[in-house]
Design a protein around this motif. Sequence first.
Motif, mmCIF file in Angstrom:
data_model
loop_
_atom_site.group_PDB
_atom_site.id
_atom_site.type_symbol
_atom_site.label_atom_id
_atom_site.label_comp_id
_atom_site.label_asym_id
_atom_site.label_seq_id
_atom_site.Cartn_x
_atom_site.Cartn_y
_atom_site.Cartn_z
ATOM 1 N N PHE A 1 3.268 6.417 7.092
ATOM 2 C CA PHE A 1 2.425 7.571 7.403
ATOM 3 C C PHE A 1 3.215 8.876 7.322
ATOM 4 C CE2 PHE A 1 -1.022 5.233 10.059
ATOM 5 C CZ PHE A 1 -1.605 4.811 8.881
ATOM 6 N N ASN A 2 4.464 8.834 7.778
ATOM 7 C CA ASN A 2 5.293 10.045 7.695
ATOM 8 C C ASN A 2 5.549 10.443 6.248
ATOM 9 O OD1 ASN A 2 5.530 10.348 10.462
ATOM 10 N ND2 ASN A 2 7.451 9.224 10.595
ATOM 11 N N ILE A 3 5.792 9.452 5.402
ATOM 12 C CA ILE A 3 6.080 9.744 3.999
ATOM 13 C C ILE A 3 4.849 10.294 3.277
ATOM 14 C CG2 ILE A 3 6.613 8.666 1.769
ATOM 15 C CD1 ILE A 3 8.602 6.871 3.242
ATOM 16 N N VAL A 4 3.681 9.733 3.562
ATOM 17 C CA VAL A 4 2.460 10.219 2.899
ATOM 18 C C VAL A 4 1.803 11.351 3.679
ATOM 19 C CG1 VAL A 4 2.049 7.977 1.813
ATOM 20 C CG2 VAL A 4 0.985 8.484 4.014
ATOM 21 N N GLN A 5 2.498 11.807 4.724
ATOM 22 C CA GLN A 5 2.098 12.982 5.502
ATOM 23 C C GLN A 5 0.752 12.804 6.205
ATOM 24 O OE1 GLN A 5 2.395 16.243 2.704
ATOM 25 N NE2 GLN A 5 4.609 16.379 2.947
ATOM 26 N N ASP B 1 0.491 12.245 13.118
ATOM 27 C CA ASP B 1 1.016 11.245 14.042
ATOM 28 C C ASP B 1 -0.069 10.498 14.807
ATOM 29 O OD1 ASP B 1 3.515 11.905 13.258
ATOM 30 O OD2 ASP B 1 4.027 13.082 15.031
ATOM 31 N N PHE B 2 -1.154 11.183 15.167
ATOM 32 C CA PHE B 2 -2.155 10.503 15.994
ATOM 33 C C PHE B 2 -2.847 9.376 15.255
ATOM 34 C CE2 PHE B 2 -5.517 12.739 13.833
ATOM 35 C CZ PHE B 2 -5.074 14.045 13.660
ATOM 36 N N TRP B 3 -2.866 9.408 13.934
ATOM 37 C CA TRP B 3 -3.424 8.293 13.179
ATOM 38 C C TRP B 3 -2.520 7.069 13.270
ATOM 39 C CZ3 TRP B 3 -8.202 7.828 11.996
ATOM 40 C CH2 TRP B 3 -8.983 8.960 11.709
ATOM 41 N N GLN B 4 -1.218 7.315 13.408
ATOM 42 C CA GLN B 4 -0.281 6.210 13.590
ATOM 43 C C GLN B 4 -0.603 5.457 14.874
ATOM 44 O OE1 GLN B 4 3.706 7.761 13.510
ATOM 45 N NE2 GLN B 4 3.292 9.108 11.782
ATOM 46 N N MET B 5 -0.853 6.192 15.940
ATOM 47 C CA MET B 5 -1.158 5.581 17.236
ATOM 48 C C MET B 5 -2.448 4.770 17.165
ATOM 49 S SD MET B 5 -0.198 8.930 19.534
ATOM 50 C CE MET B 5 -0.608 8.144 21.090
ATOM 51 N N VAL C 1 0.829 -1.211 0.000
ATOM 52 C CA VAL C 1 0.000 0.000 0.000
ATOM 53 C C VAL C 1 0.860 1.256 0.000
ATOM 54 C CG1 VAL C 1 -1.588 1.372 1.408
ATOM 55 C CG2 VAL C 1 -2.019 -1.054 1.059
ATOM 56 N N PHE C 2 1.848 1.307 0.876
ATOM 57 C CA PHE C 2 2.686 2.502 0.946
ATOM 58 C C PHE C 2 3.581 2.633 -0.283
ATOM 59 C CE2 PHE C 2 2.028 2.109 5.682
ATOM 60 C CZ PHE C 2 1.266 3.271 5.777
ATOM 61 N N SER D 1 8.023 6.779 -5.205
ATOM 62 C CA SER D 1 9.355 7.355 -5.345
ATOM 63 C C SER D 1 10.069 7.518 -4.005
ATOM 64 C CB SER D 1 9.264 8.728 -6.032
ATOM 65 O OG SER D 1 8.495 9.625 -5.248
ATOM 66 N N ALA D 2 9.351 7.309 -2.897
ATOM 67 C CA ALA D 2 9.947 7.555 -1.580
ATOM 68 C C ALA D 2 9.973 6.329 -0.678
ATOM 69 C CB ALA D 2 9.180 8.688 -0.872
ATOM 70 N N PHE D 3 8.925 5.523 -0.712
ATOM 71 C CA PHE D 3 8.859 4.403 0.238
ATOM 72 C C PHE D 3 9.697 3.196 -0.194
ATOM 73 C CE2 PHE D 3 7.097 0.658 2.275
ATOM 74 C CZ PHE D 3 7.054 1.066 3.605
ATOM 75 N N PRO D 4 9.508 2.630 -1.395
ATOM 76 C CA PRO D 4 10.251 1.406 -1.763
ATOM 77 C C PRO D 4 11.660 1.708 -2.268
ATOM 78 C CG PRO D 4 8.768 1.976 -3.531
ATOM 79 C CD PRO D 4 8.570 3.020 -2.469
ATOM 80 N N THR D 5 12.462 2.372 -1.437
ATOM 81 C CA THR D 5 13.831 2.713 -1.826
ATOM 82 C C THR D 5 14.820 2.033 -0.891
ATOM 83 O OG1 THR D 5 13.935 4.687 -0.411
ATOM 84 C CG2 THR D 5 13.053 4.967 -2.649
ATOM 85 N N LEU D 6 16.033 1.827 -1.373
ATOM 86 C CA LEU D 6 17.064 1.196 -0.559
ATOM 87 C C LEU D 6 17.356 2.017 0.689
ATOM 88 C CD1 LEU D 6 19.250 -0.944 -0.105
ATOM 89 C CD2 LEU D 6 20.777 0.417 -1.553
ATOM 90 N N TYR D 7 17.449 3.320 0.537
ATOM 91 C CA TYR D 7 17.743 4.186 1.684
ATOM 92 C C TYR D 7 16.647 4.086 2.741
ATOM 93 C CZ TYR D 7 18.278 8.408 4.478
ATOM 94 O OH TYR D 7 18.390 9.272 5.533
ATOM 95 N N ASN D 8 15.401 4.090 2.307
ATOM 96 C CA ASN D 8 14.289 4.033 3.249
ATOM 97 C C ASN D 8 14.284 2.719 4.024
ATOM 98 O OD1 ASN D 8 11.771 5.055 4.409
ATOM 99 N ND2 ASN D 8 10.770 3.450 3.225
#
Length: 347
Positions: free
Chosen positions: A312-316, A319-323, A43-44, A50-57
């Motif tokens: 969640f951080n990447i798709v902005q 934070d409270f939705w993460q919890m 999903v992410f 371009s941001a989530f499925p990267t080696l650095y991430n």
Amino acid sequence: MTAPAKDIQQAPDAGFGKRPLGKRLIGANTFWIALVLVALIVVFSVLAPSAFPTLYNFQLLFIETSVLLVLSVGMTFVIITSGIDLSVGSVLIFAGMVGGRTMEAMSGGNAGQAGWGVIVAGLVVAILAGTVWGLINGFLIAVAGIPPLIVTLGTMGAALGAALLINNGSDVRTVPVVLNKQLGAGTSLGIVPNLVLIAVVITLAGAWLLHTTKFGRYTYAIGSNAEAARRAGIGVTAHLMKIYTLTGFLAGLAGFLSLAYYNSTTITGHTSDNLNAIAATVMGGTSLFGGVGTVLGTVIGVFIPAVLKKGFNIVQVPDFWQMIAVGAVLIAAVWFDQRRRRQRNSR
């Protein structure tokens, strides 16, 4: 007449091999938890290709979960015995504080330039500090007979208070540069973080200990029925002492790894590590009622909230939705465990 010990040791796998592979796979908690993790990654990856499925991430994701994974391996053993350890976060802080202060003292106040001799001494002291707290927990629980919840709630406060006293409530901020450069931020083969390698080794060792040795079989037996295990000749008291001591040992190691990564003891950053380790272990399919659990499941349980937070951080997403999401997954995992237990008991 009591059952022989070898029958108790084999109890967790009794009848398991007779079931077809497909049914065994579908019926395993680990299978469904793994599907949840894979679904989150997919999903992410679709939402942020371009941001989530990267080696650095993924490198960053593995590094950020390494310390918690080491804690959670120990917690897996504890919860399988139907116990709990609320003190691991505070023990981690205490061990990091003692290790950091030791390196400062041995380097004459110039810990930043200290060499590997001082670093190894700090590591040994940190691990010993964690092991001592684990030994205290084990003695009070197994020998004195005090409930694990009460004992570890008490040592949670005691270990944190002791850590604050050591440095007057402040973090240790002077850490050898070489420690952070080689361990905290270093890599092997130019791609695998050294911190991750250590966490992987600890995880594999924990899996081997739990799933292939007599120590692991005794752990499952005690969690399934401590009295039956005792009557079968298993030294329940001594084994529980070993379990909590092992957990303290791993918390001490985690404290030193955290010190290496953050260049500081980061007291406020670890106050909820105990709850995170418990949540990860339970989300991974380890039963709070004891007798059920796997290290692989715990690994997956560690990564579910980590992937949620990172995604969640990447798709902005706030934070409270993460919890809320992590809480929902945790409740679902416990509900699934209770449902499975009721079905098993009704047969």
